[in-house]
Write a protein that holds these residues in place. Structure first.
Motif, PDB file in Angstrom:
ATOM      1  N   ASP A  73      30.260 -67.975  46.827  1.00  0.00           N
ATOM      2  CA  ASP A  73      30.224 -69.117  47.733  1.00  0.00           C
ATOM      3  C   ASP A  73      31.502 -69.954  47.644  1.00  0.00           C
ATOM      4  O   ASP A  73      32.253 -69.865  46.674  1.00  0.00           O
ATOM      5  CB  ASP A  73      29.025 -70.010  47.411  1.00  0.00           C
ATOM      6  N   ARG A  74      31.692 -70.790  48.679  1.00  0.00           N
ATOM      7  CA  ARG A  74      32.788 -71.753  48.768  1.00  0.00           C
ATOM      8  C   ARG A  74      34.166 -71.102  48.681  1.00  0.00           C
ATOM      9  O   ARG A  74      35.100 -71.658  48.085  1.00  0.00           O
ATOM     10  CB  ARG A  74      32.623 -72.848  47.711  1.00  0.00           C
ATOM     11  N   ILE A  75      34.312 -69.934  49.262  1.00  0.00           N
ATOM     12  CA  ILE A  75      35.643 -69.336  49.394  1.00  0.00           C
ATOM     13  C   ILE A  75      36.441 -70.183  50.391  1.00  0.00           C
ATOM     14  O   ILE A  75      35.986 -70.459  51.493  1.00  0.00           O
ATOM     15  CB  ILE A  75      35.536 -67.883  49.873  1.00  0.00           C
ATOM     16  N   GLY A  76      37.626 -70.600  49.999  1.00  0.00           N
ATOM     17  CA  GLY A  76      38.439 -71.442  50.869  1.00  0.00           C
ATOM     18  C   GLY A  76      37.956 -72.874  50.967  1.00  0.00           C
ATOM     19  O   GLY A  76      38.360 -73.608  51.878  1.00  0.00           O
ATOM     20  N   TRP A  77      37.117 -73.307  50.046  1.00  0.00           N
ATOM     21  CA  TRP A  77      36.558 -74.667  50.076  1.00  0.00           C
ATOM     22  C   TRP A  77      37.686 -75.701  49.993  1.00  0.00           C
ATOM     23  O   TRP A  77      38.507 -75.673  49.094  1.00  0.00           O
ATOM     24  CB  TRP A  77      35.589 -74.831  48.919  1.00  0.00           C
ATOM     25  N   GLN A  78      37.758 -76.605  50.963  1.00  0.00           N
ATOM     26  CA  GLN A  78      38.767 -77.666  51.046  1.00  0.00           C
ATOM     27  C   GLN A  78      40.182 -77.121  50.987  1.00  0.00           C
ATOM     28  O   GLN A  78      41.101 -77.763  50.457  1.00  0.00           O
ATOM     29  CB  GLN A  78      38.532 -78.707  49.954  1.00  0.00           C
ATOM     30  N   ARG A  83      47.570 -68.834  53.084  1.00  0.00           N
ATOM     31  CA  ARG A  83      46.797 -67.785  53.750  1.00  0.00           C
ATOM     32  C   ARG A  83      45.835 -67.137  52.758  1.00  0.00           C
ATOM     33  O   ARG A  83      46.215 -66.795  51.648  1.00  0.00           O
ATOM     34  CB  ARG A  83      47.732 -66.732  54.333  1.00  0.00           C
ATOM     35  N   LEU A  84      44.587 -66.980  53.201  1.00  0.00           N
ATOM     36  CA  LEU A  84      43.554 -66.388  52.365  1.00  0.00           C
ATOM     37  C   LEU A  84      42.777 -65.387  53.215  1.00  0.00           C
ATOM     38  O   LEU A  84      42.346 -65.712  54.322  1.00  0.00           O
ATOM     39  CB  LEU A  84      42.625 -67.475  51.820  1.00  0.00           C
ATOM     40  N   THR A  85      42.604 -64.177  52.679  1.00  0.00           N
ATOM     41  CA  THR A  85      41.895 -63.116  53.399  1.00  0.00           C
ATOM     42  C   THR A  85      40.796 -62.543  52.516  1.00  0.00           C
ATOM     43  O   THR A  85      40.985 -62.371  51.312  1.00  0.00           O
ATOM     44  CB  THR A  85      42.868 -61.985  53.803  1.00  0.00           C
ATOM     45  N   GLY A  97      35.149 -77.728  54.662  1.00  0.00           N
ATOM     46  CA  GLY A  97      36.093 -78.790  54.367  1.00  0.00           C
ATOM     47  C   GLY A  97      37.553 -78.402  54.487  1.00  0.00           C
ATOM     48  O   GLY A  97      38.420 -79.128  53.994  1.00  0.00           O
ATOM     49  N   MET A  98      37.878 -77.286  55.142  1.00  0.00           N
ATOM     50  CA  MET A  98      39.278 -76.892  55.322  1.00  0.00           C
ATOM     51  C   MET A  98      40.054 -77.990  56.048  1.00  0.00           C
ATOM     52  O   MET A  98      39.532 -78.620  56.965  1.00  0.00           O
ATOM     53  CB  MET A  98      39.376 -75.617  56.155  1.00  0.00           C
ATOM     54  N   SER A  99      41.322 -78.175  55.646  1.00  0.00           N
ATOM     55  CA  SER A  99      42.190 -79.110  56.359  1.00  0.00           C
ATOM     56  C   SER A  99      43.477 -78.456  56.846  1.00  0.00           C
ATOM     57  O   SER A  99      44.249 -79.068  57.583  1.00  0.00           O
ATOM     58  CB  SER A  99      42.533 -80.304  55.463  1.00  0.00           C
ATOM     59  N   GLY A 100      43.739 -77.206  56.443  1.00  0.00           N
ATOM     60  CA  GLY A 100      44.938 -76.509  56.892  1.00  0.00           C
ATOM     61  C   GLY A 100      44.931 -75.076  56.417  1.00  0.00           C
ATOM     62  O   GLY A 100      44.050 -74.634  55.677  1.00  0.00           O
ATOM     63  N   GLY A 101      45.941 -74.325  56.838  1.00  0.00           N
ATOM     64  CA  GLY A 101      46.065 -72.934  56.447  1.00  0.00           C
ATOM     65  C   GLY A 101      45.257 -72.000  57.327  1.00  0.00           C
ATOM     66  O   GLY A 101      44.665 -72.411  58.331  1.00  0.00           O
ATOM     67  N   ALA A 102      45.245 -70.727  56.950  1.00  0.00           N
ATOM     68  CA  ALA A 102      44.544 -69.699  57.709  1.00  0.00           C
ATOM     69  C   ALA A 102      43.658 -68.896  56.772  1.00  0.00           C
ATOM     70  O   ALA A 102      44.131 -68.331  55.782  1.00  0.00           O
ATOM     71  CB  ALA A 102      45.535 -68.778  58.409  1.00  0.00           C
ATOM     72  N   LEU A 103      42.377 -68.840  57.081  1.00  0.00           N
ATOM     73  CA  LEU A 103      41.386 -68.091  56.304  1.00  0.00           C
ATOM     74  C   LEU A 103      40.737 -67.072  57.228  1.00  0.00           C
ATOM     75  O   LEU A 103      40.211 -67.436  58.277  1.00  0.00           O
ATOM     76  CB  LEU A 103      40.340 -69.037  55.726  1.00  0.00           C
ATOM     77  N   ARG A 104      40.779 -65.810  56.826  1.00  0.00           N
ATOM     78  CA  ARG A 104      40.176 -64.737  57.634  1.00  0.00           C
ATOM     79  C   ARG A 104      39.210 -63.936  56.775  1.00  0.00           C
ATOM     80  O   ARG A 104      39.553 -63.529  55.652  1.00  0.00           O
ATOM     81  CB  ARG A 104      41.249 -63.805  58.204  1.00  0.00           C
ATOM     82  N   VAL A 105      38.014 -63.725  57.311  1.00  0.00           N
ATOM     83  CA  VAL A 105      36.999 -62.918  56.639  1.00  0.00           C
ATOM     84  C   VAL A 105      36.738 -61.684  57.492  1.00  0.00           C
ATOM     85  O   VAL A 105      36.294 -61.790  58.640  1.00  0.00           O
ATOM     86  CB  VAL A 105      35.689 -63.710  56.440  1.00  0.00           C
ATOM     87  N   ASN A 106      37.024 -60.517  56.932  1.00  0.00           N
ATOM     88  CA  ASN A 106      36.779 -59.261  57.644  1.00  0.00           C
ATOM     89  C   ASN A 106      35.370 -58.769  57.325  1.00  0.00           C
ATOM     90  O   ASN A 106      35.167 -57.739  56.681  1.00  0.00           O
ATOM     91  CB  ASN A 106      37.838 -58.224  57.251  1.00  0.00           C
ATOM     92  N   GLY A 107      34.408 -59.543  57.772  1.00  0.00           N
ATOM     93  CA  GLY A 107      33.011 -59.256  57.522  1.00  0.00           C
ATOM     94  C   GLY A 107      32.175 -60.472  57.862  1.00  0.00           C
ATOM     95  O   GLY A 107      32.693 -61.473  58.377  1.00  0.00           O
ATOM     96  N   THR A 123      38.751 -67.563  60.764  1.00  0.00           N
ATOM     97  CA  THR A 123      38.370 -66.447  61.628  1.00  0.00           C
ATOM     98  C   THR A 123      37.365 -65.576  60.896  1.00  0.00           C
ATOM     99  O   THR A 123      37.633 -65.099  59.788  1.00  0.00           O
ATOM    100  CB  THR A 123      39.591 -65.604  62.022  1.00  0.00           C
ATOM    101  N   VAL A 124      36.208 -65.388  61.504  1.00  0.00           N
ATOM    102  CA  VAL A 124      35.154 -64.539  60.932  1.00  0.00           C
ATOM    103  C   VAL A 124      35.026 -63.300  61.811  1.00  0.00           C
ATOM    104  O   VAL A 124      34.555 -63.384  62.943  1.00  0.00           O
ATOM    105  CB  VAL A 124      33.810 -65.287  60.858  1.00  0.00           C
ATOM    106  N   ASP A 125      35.475 -62.163  61.288  1.00  0.00           N
ATOM    107  CA  ASP A 125      35.397 -60.917  62.050  1.00  0.00           C
ATOM    108  C   ASP A 125      34.055 -60.262  61.748  1.00  0.00           C
ATOM    109  O   ASP A 125      33.964 -59.212  61.125  1.00  0.00           O
ATOM    110  CB  ASP A 125      36.554 -60.001  61.670  1.00  0.00           C
ATOM    111  N   GLY A 126      32.984 -60.927  62.200  1.00  0.00           N
ATOM    112  CA  GLY A 126      31.621 -60.501  61.952  1.00  0.00           C
ATOM    113  C   GLY A 126      30.682 -61.616  62.357  1.00  0.00           C
ATOM    114  O   GLY A 126      31.042 -62.486  63.143  1.00  0.00           O
TER     115      GLY A 126
END
Length: 270
Positions: A73-78, A83-85, A97-107, A123-126
């Motif tokens: 849980d809480r991947i990329g929290w705040q 960049r986080l994938t 609580g994200m305030s910037g950057g790019a978070l992508r989940v391939n699922g 971005t949630v690819d699922g």
């Protein structure tokens, strides 16, 4: 600054809390330092190396998780930048609580994805679970900025109490879509469940393909909004999918929820 690749060794016995494991936080760290970072595992704190194999990643500034992280849980929290994938599914509160950057989940992601996010792009690819782009329990404000894109389906209460930003679902959305929405823009590429816009005060809810069941507390708009629609349609079209052709389509609008502030709008592309 180098990146890191974190590969899941095995499914955790209880849920793991990965708050604080962020690209900016790990900048300049060694592999050994990352391995010793403490993360929550139930009621205990354990080293990250208990669950993940940590390797350097040649992509500068990138943090990549690999594996089935549906119990993490809480991947990329705040998250505030970088960049986080995630190559696989993720757990609850992803991107909260994200305030910037790019978070992508391939699922797929669990509950409360993008809750109270204020900036950046998730971005949630699922599929996304219930209460995505909404509010934390006990809070009054939901999503406050940034962009959330779900290429699959979304659960119930998507965009609950949303205040700003853009949230798009390429597929279907569950019941109480945009409930108690204060402002911002939501786009739906598929079908919506019951009680669309319940308690909606302001904001725009766009249906790209299928008209929803409209409550009697929404009324047809008399004035046109051609200039506004062209600006909004072009902005949504750049995200592709079911929204790509919106600038060339006409619309009908319904205003409400008149049981609340009554200045929201349902936009139906025709």
């Amino acid at each position: 600054m180098s990146g890191f690749r974190l590969s899941l060794k095995h499914a955790p016995a209880v849920r793991v809390d990965l708050r604080g494991v962020l690209p900016a936080a790990l900048a300049g760290w060694s592999v050994a330092q990352v391995e010793q970072l403490q993360v929550g595992h139930g009621r205990a704190l354990v080293p990250l190396a208990e669950f993940f194999t940590v390797e350097p990643d040649g992509d500068d500034g990138m943090l990549r998780f690999v594996g089935d992280l549906s119990r993490c849980d809480r991947i990329g929290w705040q998250m505030g930048g970088g960049r986080l994938t995630v190559d696989g599914p993720a757990g609850h509160y992803t991107g909260g609580g994200m305030s910037g950057g790019a978070l992508r989940v391939n699922g797929a992601v669990g509950l409360l994805a993008g809750c109270e996010m204020a900036g950046g792009q998730l971005t949630v690819d699922g599929d996304a679970g219930d209460f995505a782009a909404s509010t934390l329990p006990g809070s009054m404000d939901g999503m406050r900025g940034g962009t959330l894109i779900v290429t699959g389906h979304a659960g119930q209460r998507f965009g609950d109490r949303m205040r700003r930003g853009i949230a798009l679902v390429f597929g279907d959305a569950g019941d109480f879509l945009a409930s108690r929405m204060v402002a911002g823009t939501i786009g739906i590429g598929g079908r919506a469940g019951a009680h669309v816009g319940y308690g909606m005060r302001r904001g725009s809810l766009v249906f790209a393909t299928t008209a929803p069941q409209i409550a009697p507390t929404f009324v047809p708009a008399v004035a046109d909004a051609l200039v506004f629609w062209q600006l909004l349609a072009r902005d949504l079209a750049r995200h592709g999918g079911p929204f790509e052709a919106l600038p060339s389509r006409a619309i009908t609008r319904h205003l409400g929820d008149l049981a609340s502030d009554g200045r929201g709008e349902l936009i139906l592309a025709t």
